[in-house]
Scaffold this motif. Structure first.
Motif, PDB file in Angstrom:
ATOM      1  N   SER A 155       0.838  -1.202   0.000  1.00 53.27           N
ATOM      2  CA  SER A 155       0.000   0.000   0.000  1.00 53.27           C
ATOM      3  C   SER A 155       0.877   1.259   0.000  1.00 53.27           C
ATOM      4  O   SER A 155       0.523   2.273  -0.585  1.00 53.27           O
ATOM      5  CB  SER A 155      -1.000  -0.029   1.152  1.00 53.27           C
ATOM      6  OG  SER A 155      -0.510   0.655   2.263  1.00 53.27           O
ATOM      7  N   ARG A 156       2.029   1.190   0.624  1.00 53.86           N
ATOM      8  CA  ARG A 156       2.942   2.351   0.586  1.00 53.86           C
ATOM      9  C   ARG A 156       3.551   2.508  -0.811  1.00 53.86           C
ATOM     10  O   ARG A 156       3.787   3.627  -1.258  1.00 53.86           O
ATOM     11  CB  ARG A 156       4.038   2.194   1.634  1.00 53.86           C
ATOM     12  CG  ARG A 156       3.446   2.265   3.026  1.00 53.86           C
ATOM     13  CD  ARG A 156       4.394   2.881   4.000  1.00 53.86           C
ATOM     14  NE  ARG A 156       3.727   3.021   5.280  1.00 53.86           N
ATOM     15  CZ  ARG A 156       4.332   2.917   6.452  1.00 53.86           C
ATOM     16  NH1 ARG A 156       5.620   2.674   6.496  1.00 53.86           N
ATOM     17  NH2 ARG A 156       3.666   3.082   7.560  1.00 53.86           N
ATOM     18  N   ILE A 157       3.812   1.415  -1.475  1.00 57.58           N
ATOM     19  CA  ILE A 157       4.351   1.530  -2.838  1.00 57.58           C
ATOM     20  C   ILE A 157       3.281   2.136  -3.749  1.00 57.58           C
ATOM     21  O   ILE A 157       3.576   2.954  -4.622  1.00 57.58           O
ATOM     22  CB  ILE A 157       4.834   0.163  -3.368  1.00 57.58           C
ATOM     23  CG1 ILE A 157       6.004  -0.345  -2.504  1.00 57.58           C
ATOM     24  CG2 ILE A 157       5.276   0.269  -4.831  1.00 57.58           C
ATOM     25  CD1 ILE A 157       6.584  -1.667  -2.923  1.00 57.58           C
ATOM     26  N   ARG A 158       2.031   1.766  -3.480  1.00 57.38           N
ATOM     27  CA  ARG A 158       0.931   2.357  -4.255  1.00 57.38           C
ATOM     28  C   ARG A 158       0.955   3.879  -4.109  1.00 57.38           C
ATOM     29  O   ARG A 158       0.714   4.623  -5.059  1.00 57.38           O
ATOM     30  CB  ARG A 158      -0.392   1.793  -3.730  1.00 57.38           C
ATOM     31  CG  ARG A 158      -1.374   1.506  -4.841  1.00 57.38           C
ATOM     32  CD  ARG A 158      -2.546   0.671  -4.356  1.00 57.38           C
ATOM     33  NE  ARG A 158      -2.383  -0.737  -4.681  1.00 57.38           N
ATOM     34  CZ  ARG A 158      -2.674  -1.742  -3.857  1.00 57.38           C
ATOM     35  NH1 ARG A 158      -3.130  -1.506  -2.640  1.00 57.38           N
ATOM     36  NH2 ARG A 158      -2.513  -2.983  -4.252  1.00 57.38           N
ATOM     37  N   ASN A 159       1.225   4.334  -2.898  1.00 60.83           N
ATOM     38  CA  ASN A 159       1.325   5.766  -2.619  1.00 60.83           C
ATOM     39  C   ASN A 159       2.452   6.413  -3.437  1.00 60.83           C
ATOM     40  O   ASN A 159       2.297   7.515  -3.973  1.00 60.83           O
ATOM     41  CB  ASN A 159       1.539   5.955  -1.111  1.00 60.83           C
ATOM     42  CG  ASN A 159       1.832   7.382  -0.735  1.00 60.83           C
ATOM     43  OD1 ASN A 159       1.094   8.282  -1.133  1.00 60.83           O
ATOM     44  ND2 ASN A 159       2.922   7.603  -0.010  1.00 60.83           N
ATOM     45  N   ILE A 160       3.575   5.708  -3.557  1.00 60.60           N
ATOM     46  CA  ILE A 160       4.678   6.239  -4.364  1.00 60.60           C
ATOM     47  C   ILE A 160       4.255   6.337  -5.826  1.00 60.60           C
ATOM     48  O   ILE A 160       4.537   7.329  -6.513  1.00 60.60           O
ATOM     49  CB  ILE A 160       5.926   5.330  -4.250  1.00 60.60           C
ATOM     50  CG1 ILE A 160       6.465   5.404  -2.828  1.00 60.60           C
ATOM     51  CG2 ILE A 160       6.995   5.745  -5.248  1.00 60.60           C
ATOM     52  CD1 ILE A 160       7.718   4.602  -2.620  1.00 60.60           C
ATOM     53  N   VAL A 161       3.557   5.323  -6.299  1.00 58.19           N
ATOM     54  CA  VAL A 161       3.095   5.334  -7.685  1.00 58.19           C
ATOM     55  C   VAL A 161       2.240   6.581  -7.924  1.00 58.19           C
ATOM     56  O   VAL A 161       2.359   7.248  -8.950  1.00 58.19           O
ATOM     57  CB  VAL A 161       2.313   4.033  -8.015  1.00 58.19           C
ATOM     58  CG1 VAL A 161       1.662   4.120  -9.383  1.00 58.19           C
ATOM     59  CG2 VAL A 161       3.248   2.829  -7.941  1.00 58.19           C
ATOM     60  N   LYS A 162       1.440   6.916  -6.918  1.00 61.61           N
ATOM     61  CA  LYS A 162       0.603   8.122  -7.025  1.00 61.61           C
ATOM     62  C   LYS A 162       1.459   9.382  -7.117  1.00 61.61           C
ATOM     63  O   LYS A 162       1.213  10.269  -7.929  1.00 61.61           O
ATOM     64  CB  LYS A 162      -0.318   8.211  -5.799  1.00 61.61           C
ATOM     65  CG  LYS A 162      -1.780   8.246  -6.198  1.00 61.61           C
ATOM     66  CD  LYS A 162      -2.631   8.625  -5.006  1.00 61.61           C
ATOM     67  CE  LYS A 162      -3.812   7.666  -4.913  1.00 61.61           C
ATOM     68  NZ  LYS A 162      -4.069   7.245  -3.541  1.00 61.61           N
ATOM     69  N   ILE A 163       2.466   9.464  -6.256  1.00 70.25           N
ATOM     70  CA  ILE A 163       3.361  10.631  -6.278  1.00 70.25           C
ATOM     71  C   ILE A 163       4.015  10.754  -7.657  1.00 70.25           C
ATOM     72  O   ILE A 163       4.110  11.851  -8.222  1.00 70.25           O
ATOM     73  CB  ILE A 163       4.447  10.513  -5.173  1.00 70.25           C
ATOM     74  CG1 ILE A 163       3.802  10.581  -3.785  1.00 70.25           C
ATOM     75  CG2 ILE A 163       5.509  11.606  -5.321  1.00 70.25           C
ATOM     76  CD1 ILE A 163       4.761  10.345  -2.627  1.00 70.25           C
ATOM     77  N   ILE A 164       4.445   9.632  -8.205  1.00 65.74           N
ATOM     78  CA  ILE A 164       5.102   9.641  -9.522  1.00 65.74           C
ATOM     79  C   ILE A 164       4.115  10.074 -10.608  1.00 65.74           C
ATOM     80  O   ILE A 164       4.445  10.894 -11.479  1.00 65.74           O
ATOM     81  CB  ILE A 164       5.669   8.236  -9.839  1.00 65.74           C
ATOM     82  CG1 ILE A 164       6.705   7.820  -8.787  1.00 65.74           C
ATOM     83  CG2 ILE A 164       6.256   8.177 -11.248  1.00 65.74           C
ATOM     84  CD1 ILE A 164       7.967   8.630  -8.764  1.00 65.74           C
ATOM     85  N   GLU A 165       2.910   9.544 -10.519  1.00 68.93           N
ATOM     86  CA  GLU A 165       1.876   9.930 -11.500  1.00 68.93           C
ATOM     87  C   GLU A 165       1.670  11.446 -11.491  1.00 68.93           C
ATOM     88  O   GLU A 165       1.656  12.087 -12.535  1.00 68.93           O
ATOM     89  CB  GLU A 165       0.534   9.275 -11.122  1.00 68.93           C
ATOM     90  CG  GLU A 165       0.248   7.985 -11.861  1.00 68.93           C
ATOM     91  CD  GLU A 165      -1.118   7.404 -11.478  1.00 68.93           C
ATOM     92  OE1 GLU A 165      -1.514   7.533 -10.291  1.00 68.93           O
ATOM     93  OE2 GLU A 165      -1.763   6.833 -12.374  1.00 68.93           O
ATOM     94  N   GLU A 166       1.528  12.011 -10.288  1.00 66.23           N
ATOM     95  CA  GLU A 166       1.317  13.459 -10.155  1.00 66.23           C
ATOM     96  C   GLU A 166       2.497  14.224 -10.729  1.00 66.23           C
ATOM     97  O   GLU A 166       2.334  15.233 -11.412  1.00 66.23           O
ATOM     98  CB  GLU A 166       1.146  13.842  -8.682  1.00 66.23           C
ATOM     99  CG  GLU A 166      -0.190  13.432  -8.111  1.00 66.23           C
ATOM    100  CD  GLU A 166      -0.213  13.530  -6.578  1.00 66.23           C
ATOM    101  OE1 GLU A 166       0.643  14.233  -5.995  1.00 66.23           O
ATOM    102  OE2 GLU A 166      -1.097  12.896  -5.966  1.00 66.23           O
ATOM    103  N   LYS A 167       3.700  13.750 -10.434  1.00 62.58           N
ATOM    104  CA  LYS A 167       4.915  14.415 -10.897  1.00 62.58           C
ATOM    105  C   LYS A 167       4.957  14.433 -12.423  1.00 62.58           C
ATOM    106  O   LYS A 167       5.174  15.483 -13.033  1.00 62.58           O
ATOM    107  CB  LYS A 167       6.118  13.648 -10.333  1.00 62.58           C
ATOM    108  CG  LYS A 167       7.404  14.392 -10.342  1.00 62.58           C
ATOM    109  CD  LYS A 167       7.405  15.531  -9.368  1.00 62.58           C
ATOM    110  CE  LYS A 167       8.724  15.820  -8.756  1.00 62.58           C
ATOM    111  NZ  LYS A 167       8.646  16.709  -7.617  1.00 62.58           N
ATOM    112  N   ILE A 168       4.736  13.285 -13.020  1.00 64.96           N
ATOM    113  CA  ILE A 168       4.803  13.201 -14.478  1.00 64.96           C
ATOM    114  C   ILE A 168       3.717  14.071 -15.101  1.00 64.96           C
ATOM    115  O   ILE A 168       3.945  14.789 -16.073  1.00 64.96           O
ATOM    116  CB  ILE A 168       4.657  11.734 -14.939  1.00 64.96           C
ATOM    117  CG1 ILE A 168       5.892  10.939 -14.485  1.00 64.96           C
ATOM    118  CG2 ILE A 168       4.482  11.640 -16.448  1.00 64.96           C
ATOM    119  CD1 ILE A 168       5.844   9.469 -14.813  1.00 64.96           C
TER     120      ILE A 168
END
Ligand code: ASP
Ligand code: MG
Length: 404
Positions: free
Chosen positions: A17-30
């Motif tokens: 679930s924490r990795i999912r959170n990172i994926v979200k951060i990356i999505e927002e960044k891109i």
């Protein structure tokens, strides 16, 4: 092509679930910047510790190639998990290990230093991928053996990669909001610092606040790379680690820390003659014991001296043993680990007078006895009784105006 280096620590990748959170951060960044991303990753929290224990059951010498092969698997594992989850979200990505880039290091196993990074390969992969998930903390030697950079070393991987790509900054994400004026668990009004200098963070790191791998800061300082230390759980800005010229607020004292990792040793009744200090500290150095703070007193008749100094708490017994078995003459030896070191750190000290005075006065008002003092250009440390730690930290925090 604009590239960003983002490093995520062990707690940020601790579970799916924490990795999912990172994926979200990356999505927002891109989505917001369109940048290509080098995502440097640590092992899931606890994994490296487990690997160390497993290895140490077989061999206590950690400076071996096989130790590094074992330890580097933690990051191999987490980098592949993250990349898998990014691809699932249609963010094209691949994992890449130190030796595949390669990140060339010396052959100092378990404490290797980076010699070069093939940034061309990283750039070339961006034709195909939006995100490269780099396993932190590892490289490969000229002997073609896997190496690791020392515990906490993935911060150093991130800064070194940023430098090799010609970037001026990188982001380091963890479970804390940034760097604080003091330990928030002990000082209720501790505040997040907006900007801090490399020198200050190095002093704070050596004092036990384990925010960044010291080598990552040394590297960033050498090449002028800004480090943004921030939380992966909040979208707020964290702390910028910068050059002194770029620091926004120049308070006299930036942070106050404490360390309980030392023990105090006192030698009484040593002959007051030339060479005695060299003998004492020589004996300790030969036993590989690091001495930190030192104070010496002479008796009224000037014949005898007493010497008090601190050593790492783990070396306390060894130090006493070494001195007892040495030829050094003394009447009494006494050691105590119910103490703590309190330090104030700030580049503003260089250009302000009365900083030490205020520290001593503040502690005196609280009836806290100072046992040993040591200073550097941007730091003043005092040794006090451990039970007074909280009181001292809070009083100093107020005295230097760090409470918002
Ligand atoms: N996983 C390694 C360690 O625990 C490196 C790091 O986290 O930076 O020390
Ligand atoms: Mg770390």
């Amino acid at each position: 092509m604009s590239i960003n280096v983002m490093k995520f620590g062990g707690t940020s990748v601790a579970n799916i679930s924490r990795i999912r959170n990172i994926v979200k951060i990356i999505e927002e960044k891109i989505y917001s910047t369109g940048e290509k991303i080098v995502l440097v990753v640590s092992a899931m929290s606890g994994v490296t510790n487990k690997l160390v224990l497993e290895y140490k059951k077989l061999n206590t010498n950690i400076s071996t190639p096989e130790y590094d092969v074992i330890l580097s698997t933690g990051e191999q594992h987490s980098s592949a998990l993250i990349s898998t989850m990014l691809n699932e979200k249609k963010i094209s990505s691949r994992s890449i290990l130190g030796w595949q880039i390669p990140i060339i290091t010396d052959n100092n196993h378990s404490q290797a230093r980076i010699l070069s990074i093939n940034s061309k390969l990283i750039k070339s992969y961006f034709k195909k991928y939006k995100v490269l998930v780099v396993a932190g903390f590892q490289g490969v030697s000229h002997e073609n053996r896997i190496t690791t950079l020392g515990r906490g070393g993935s911060d150093t991987s991130a800064v070194a990669i940023a430098y090799s790509l010609g970037l001026k900054s990188c982001e380091i994400y963890s479970d804390v909001d940034g760097i604080f004026t003091s330990d928030p668990r002990v000082v209720k009004n501790a505040n997040k610092i907006d900007s801090i200098t490399y020198e200050e963070i190095l002093e704070l790191a050596s004092l036990g606040s384990k925010v960044l791998h010291p080598r990552s800061v040394e590297l960033a300082m050498k090449y002028g790379i800004k480090i943004h230390v921030r939380s992966s759980f909040k979208r707020k800005l964290g702390t910028m680690v910068v050059k002194e010229e770029n620091k926004i607020e120049k308070e006299v004292v930036t942070g106050i820390t404490s360390s309980e990792n030392e023990a105090k040793i006192t030698l009484k009744g040593i002959p007051d003659k030339p060479g005695i200090a060299a003998e004492i500290f020589g004996a300790l150095a030969r036993a590989n014991i690091n001495v930190d703070m030192i104070v010496q007193n002479i008796t009224d008749d000037g014949k005898f001296a007493s010497l008090t100094f601190t050593v790492p708490i783990d070396d306390q017994n060894k130090a006493v043993k070494e001195l007892r078995k040495s030829k050094i003459k003394f009447k009494k030896i006494h050691s105590n680990d119910n103490i703590c070191k309190i330090s104030i750190v700030g580049v503003g000290m260089k250009s302000n007078v009365g900083v030490a005075q205020k520290m001593f006065e503040t502690l005196a008002k609280k009836n806290i006895n100072i046992q040993v003092i040591s200073t550097s250009e941007i730091k003043i440390s005092v040794l006090i009784d451990l039970p007074k730690k909280k009181m001292a930290l809070n009083a100093l925090h107020i005295a230097y105006g760090l409470k918002k």
